[in-house]
Motif scaffolding. Structure first.
Motif, PDB file in Angstrom:
ATOM      1  N   ALA A  59      -0.692   1.530   7.912  1.00  0.00           N
ATOM      2  CA  ALA A  59      -1.698   2.452   8.439  1.00  0.00           C
ATOM      3  C   ALA A  59      -2.065   3.526   7.408  1.00  0.00           C
ATOM      4  CB  ALA A  59      -1.191   3.103   9.722  1.00  0.00           C
ATOM      5  N   THR A  60      -1.076   4.052   6.699  1.00  0.00           N
ATOM      6  CA  THR A  60      -1.338   5.110   5.724  1.00  0.00           C
ATOM      7  C   THR A  60      -2.100   4.581   4.510  1.00  0.00           C
ATOM      8  OG1 THR A  60       0.640   6.280   6.424  1.00  0.00           O
ATOM      9  CG2 THR A  60      -0.274   6.887   4.295  1.00  0.00           C
ATOM     10  N   SER A  61      -1.648   3.481   3.939  1.00  0.00           N
ATOM     11  CA  SER A  61      -2.334   2.958   2.756  1.00  0.00           C
ATOM     12  C   SER A  61      -3.716   2.429   3.114  1.00  0.00           C
ATOM     13  CB  SER A  61      -1.499   1.875   2.077  1.00  0.00           C
ATOM     14  OG  SER A  61      -1.255   0.802   2.963  1.00  0.00           O
ATOM     15  N   GLY A  62      -3.877   1.820   4.276  1.00  0.00           N
ATOM     16  CA  GLY A  62      -5.198   1.368   4.705  1.00  0.00           C
ATOM     17  C   GLY A  62      -6.133   2.531   4.982  1.00  0.00           C
ATOM     18  N   GLY A  63      -5.615   3.599   5.585  1.00  0.00           N
ATOM     19  CA  GLY A  63      -6.426   4.777   5.841  1.00  0.00           C
ATOM     20  C   GLY A  63      -6.864   5.471   4.568  1.00  0.00           C
ATOM     21  N   VAL A  64      -5.954   5.606   3.623  1.00  0.00           N
ATOM     22  CA  VAL A  64      -6.301   6.234   2.340  1.00  0.00           C
ATOM     23  C   VAL A  64      -7.316   5.377   1.590  1.00  0.00           C
ATOM     24  CG1 VAL A  64      -5.379   6.876   0.079  1.00  0.00           C
ATOM     25  CG2 VAL A  64      -4.177   7.565   2.147  1.00  0.00           C
ATOM     26  N   ALA A  65      -7.131   4.055   1.606  1.00  0.00           N
ATOM     27  CA  ALA A  65      -8.081   3.170   0.931  1.00  0.00           C
ATOM     28  C   ALA A  65      -9.462   3.260   1.575  1.00  0.00           C
ATOM     29  CB  ALA A  65      -7.570   1.731   0.950  1.00  0.00           C
ATOM     30  N   ALA A  66      -9.523   3.311   2.897  1.00  0.00           N
ATOM     31  CA  ALA A  66     -10.812   3.411   3.576  1.00  0.00           C
ATOM     32  C   ALA A  66     -11.488   4.755   3.295  1.00  0.00           C
ATOM     33  CB  ALA A  66     -10.635   3.211   5.077  1.00  0.00           C
ATOM     34  N   LEU A  67     -10.717   5.841   3.315  1.00  0.00           N
ATOM     35  CA  LEU A  67     -11.293   7.149   2.998  1.00  0.00           C
ATOM     36  C   LEU A  67     -11.834   7.198   1.574  1.00  0.00           C
ATOM     37  CD1 LEU A  67      -8.873   9.748   4.624  1.00  0.00           C
ATOM     38  CD2 LEU A  67     -11.312   9.503   5.040  1.00  0.00           C
ATOM     39  N   CYS A  68     -11.064   6.715   0.620  1.00  0.00           N
ATOM     40  CA  CYS A  68     -11.532   6.710  -0.773  1.00  0.00           C
ATOM     41  C   CYS A  68     -12.727   5.775  -0.945  1.00  0.00           C
ATOM     42  CB  CYS A  68     -10.408   6.297  -1.711  1.00  0.00           C
ATOM     43  SG  CYS A  68      -9.187   7.589  -1.938  1.00  0.00           S
ATOM     44  N   GLY A  69     -12.717   4.652  -0.256  1.00  0.00           N
ATOM     45  CA  GLY A  69     -13.855   3.739  -0.326  1.00  0.00           C
ATOM     46  C   GLY A  69     -15.124   4.379   0.200  1.00  0.00           C
ATOM     47  N   GLY A  70     -15.011   5.114   1.309  1.00  0.00           N
ATOM     48  CA  GLY A  70     -16.175   5.811   1.845  1.00  0.00           C
ATOM     49  C   GLY A  70     -16.700   6.875   0.896  1.00  0.00           C
ATOM     50  N   GLY A 104      -4.828   2.036  -6.034  1.00  0.00           N
ATOM     51  CA  GLY A 104      -3.409   2.184  -5.718  1.00  0.00           C
ATOM     52  C   GLY A 104      -3.118   1.949  -4.251  1.00  0.00           C
ATOM     53  N   ALA A 105      -3.940   2.516  -3.385  1.00  0.00           N
ATOM     54  CA  ALA A 105      -3.734   2.322  -1.946  1.00  0.00           C
ATOM     55  C   ALA A 105      -3.954   0.865  -1.553  1.00  0.00           C
ATOM     56  CB  ALA A 105      -4.672   3.234  -1.161  1.00  0.00           C
ATOM     57  N   THR A 106      -4.918   0.218  -2.182  1.00  0.00           N
ATOM     58  CA  THR A 106      -5.166  -1.198  -1.893  1.00  0.00           C
ATOM     59  C   THR A 106      -4.001  -2.055  -2.378  1.00  0.00           C
ATOM     60  OG1 THR A 106      -7.538  -0.800  -2.100  1.00  0.00           O
ATOM     61  CG2 THR A 106      -6.807  -3.078  -2.202  1.00  0.00           C
ATOM     62  N   LEU A 107      -3.431  -1.722  -3.518  1.00  0.00           N
ATOM     63  CA  LEU A 107      -2.265  -2.452  -4.028  1.00  0.00           C
ATOM     64  C   LEU A 107      -1.070  -2.274  -3.097  1.00  0.00           C
ATOM     65  CD1 LEU A 107      -1.018  -4.136  -6.322  1.00  0.00           C
ATOM     66  CD2 LEU A 107      -0.431  -1.985  -7.432  1.00  0.00           C
ATOM     67  N   VAL A 108      -0.833  -1.036  -2.666  1.00  0.00           N
ATOM     68  CA  VAL A 108       0.267  -0.787  -1.721  1.00  0.00           C
ATOM     69  C   VAL A 108       0.026  -1.541  -0.425  1.00  0.00           C
ATOM     70  CG1 VAL A 108       1.355   0.997  -0.296  1.00  0.00           C
ATOM     71  CG2 VAL A 108       0.916   1.432  -2.709  1.00  0.00           C
ATOM     72  N   VAL A 111       0.879  -5.233  -0.984  1.00  0.00           N
ATOM     73  CA  VAL A 111       2.318  -5.468  -1.084  1.00  0.00           C
ATOM     74  C   VAL A 111       2.978  -5.356   0.283  1.00  0.00           C
ATOM     75  CG1 VAL A 111       4.480  -4.531  -2.017  1.00  0.00           C
ATOM     76  CG2 VAL A 111       2.490  -4.832  -3.510  1.00  0.00           C
ATOM     77  N   VAL A 112       2.598  -4.328   1.031  1.00  0.00           N
ATOM     78  CA  VAL A 112       3.205  -4.120   2.355  1.00  0.00           C
ATOM     79  C   VAL A 112       2.783  -5.222   3.315  1.00  0.00           C
ATOM     80  CG1 VAL A 112       3.217  -2.561   4.337  1.00  0.00           C
ATOM     81  CG2 VAL A 112       3.448  -1.633   2.039  1.00  0.00           C
ATOM     82  N   SER A 113       1.528  -5.629   3.250  1.00  0.00           N
ATOM     83  CA  SER A 113       1.044  -6.670   4.156  1.00  0.00           C
ATOM     84  C   SER A 113       1.688  -8.008   3.885  1.00  0.00           C
ATOM     85  CB  SER A 113      -0.474  -6.815   4.030  1.00  0.00           C
ATOM     86  OG  SER A 113      -1.118  -5.645   4.423  1.00  0.00           O
ATOM     87  N   LEU A 114       2.041  -8.267   2.634  1.00  0.00           N
ATOM     88  CA  LEU A 114       2.691  -9.532   2.294  1.00  0.00           C
ATOM     89  C   LEU A 114       4.188  -9.487   2.503  1.00  0.00           C
ATOM     90  CD1 LEU A 114       0.639 -10.439  -0.896  1.00  0.00           C
ATOM     91  CD2 LEU A 114       0.435 -11.403   1.405  1.00  0.00           C
ATOM     92  N   GLY A 115       4.709  -8.383   3.019  1.00  0.00           N
ATOM     93  CA  GLY A 115       6.108  -8.309   3.375  1.00  0.00           C
ATOM     94  C   GLY A 115       7.009  -7.737   2.323  1.00  0.00           C
ATOM     95  N   GLY A 116       6.468  -7.040   1.352  1.00  0.00           N
ATOM     96  CA  GLY A 116       7.280  -6.474   0.299  1.00  0.00           C
ATOM     97  C   GLY A 116       7.986  -5.190   0.681  1.00  0.00           C
ATOM     98  N   PHE A 117       7.612  -4.601   1.805  1.00  0.00           N
ATOM     99  CA  PHE A 117       8.203  -3.331   2.239  1.00  0.00           C
ATOM    100  C   PHE A 117       8.145  -3.263   3.745  1.00  0.00           C
ATOM    101  CE2 PHE A 117       7.605   1.172   3.397  1.00  0.00           C
ATOM    102  CZ  PHE A 117       8.793   1.677   2.920  1.00  0.00           C
ATOM    103  N   ASN A 118       9.242  -2.896   4.371  1.00  0.00           N
ATOM    104  CA  ASN A 118       9.284  -2.827   5.836  1.00  0.00           C
ATOM    105  C   ASN A 118       9.388  -1.382   6.290  1.00  0.00           C
ATOM    106  OD1 ASN A 118       9.200  -5.624   6.204  1.00  0.00           O
ATOM    107  ND2 ASN A 118      11.398  -5.786   5.802  1.00  0.00           N
ATOM    108  N   GLY A 119       8.351  -0.568   6.030  1.00  0.00           N
ATOM    109  CA  GLY A 119       8.391   0.845   6.354  1.00  0.00           C
ATOM    110  C   GLY A 119       7.844   1.202   7.668  1.00  0.00           C
TER     111      GLY A 119
END
Length: 119
Positions: A59-70, A104-108, A111-119
Motif C-alpha cells: 500500500a505504501t509503495s503503490g501510494g507513493v508511486a501513484a502520487l509521484c506519477g500524478g 524506487g517506489a515501483t521497484l519496491v 519486489v514486495v508483490s513478487l514475495g520478496g518481503f512480507n511486511g
C-alpha cells in the motif's frame, strides 16, 4: 470593403490559434489523469485495506508511486508547456527527483508483490 478584406473577416479570431487549441486539449486530457493518480495515491496511503493492499509495504509503495506519477504527468504535460521559460535547472531537478522516487517506489512494489518481503 474590398473582396479580400471580406474573406479575412470570417476567419477565426486571433486568439484561437492552433497551438492554443492543442494546448487546451493536452491540459484537458492530462489534468484528470494526474488528479486520478494523485487521489489513488492518497487513498492507498490513507486507508486501511484488506487483501493484496492489506500489506503495509504494498500500500505504501503503490501510494507513493501513484502520487509521484500524478505529479510527473502534471509537470511534463501541463507545467512545462504552460511555463516554457521556467528555470531549467529547477524544473529538471524536481522532475528528476520525482522520477527517481517513482522508480524506487515501483521497484519496491515489484519486489514486495513478487514475495520478496512480507511486511
Amino acid at each position: 470593403m474590398p473582396i479580400e478584406d471580406a474573406a479575412t473577416d470570417s476567419a477565426l479570431p486571433h486568439s484561437l490559434n492552433p497551438s492554443l487549441i492543442s494546448l487546451s486539449f493536452i491540459i484537458l486530457a492530462a489534468l484528470p489523469w494526474s488528479l486520478t493518480l494523485g487521489f489513488l495515491g492518497v487513498w492507498m496511503l490513507d486507508h486501511r485495506h484488506e487483501g493484496l493492499l492489506g500489506s503495509w509495504a504494498i500500500a505504501t509503495s503503490g501510494g507513493v508511486a501513484a502520487l509521484c506519477g500524478g505529479q510527473l504527468v502534471f509537470l511534463f504535460c501541463i507545467v512545462d508547456r504552460v511555463f516554457p521559460q521556467a528555470n531549467r535547472v529547477m524544473t529538471r531537478t524536481i522532475e528528476g527527483g520525482l522520477g527517481a522516487i517513482f522508480l524506487g517506489a515501483t521497484l519496491v512494489l515489484a519486489v514486495v508483490s513478487l514475495g520478496g518481503f512480507n511486511g
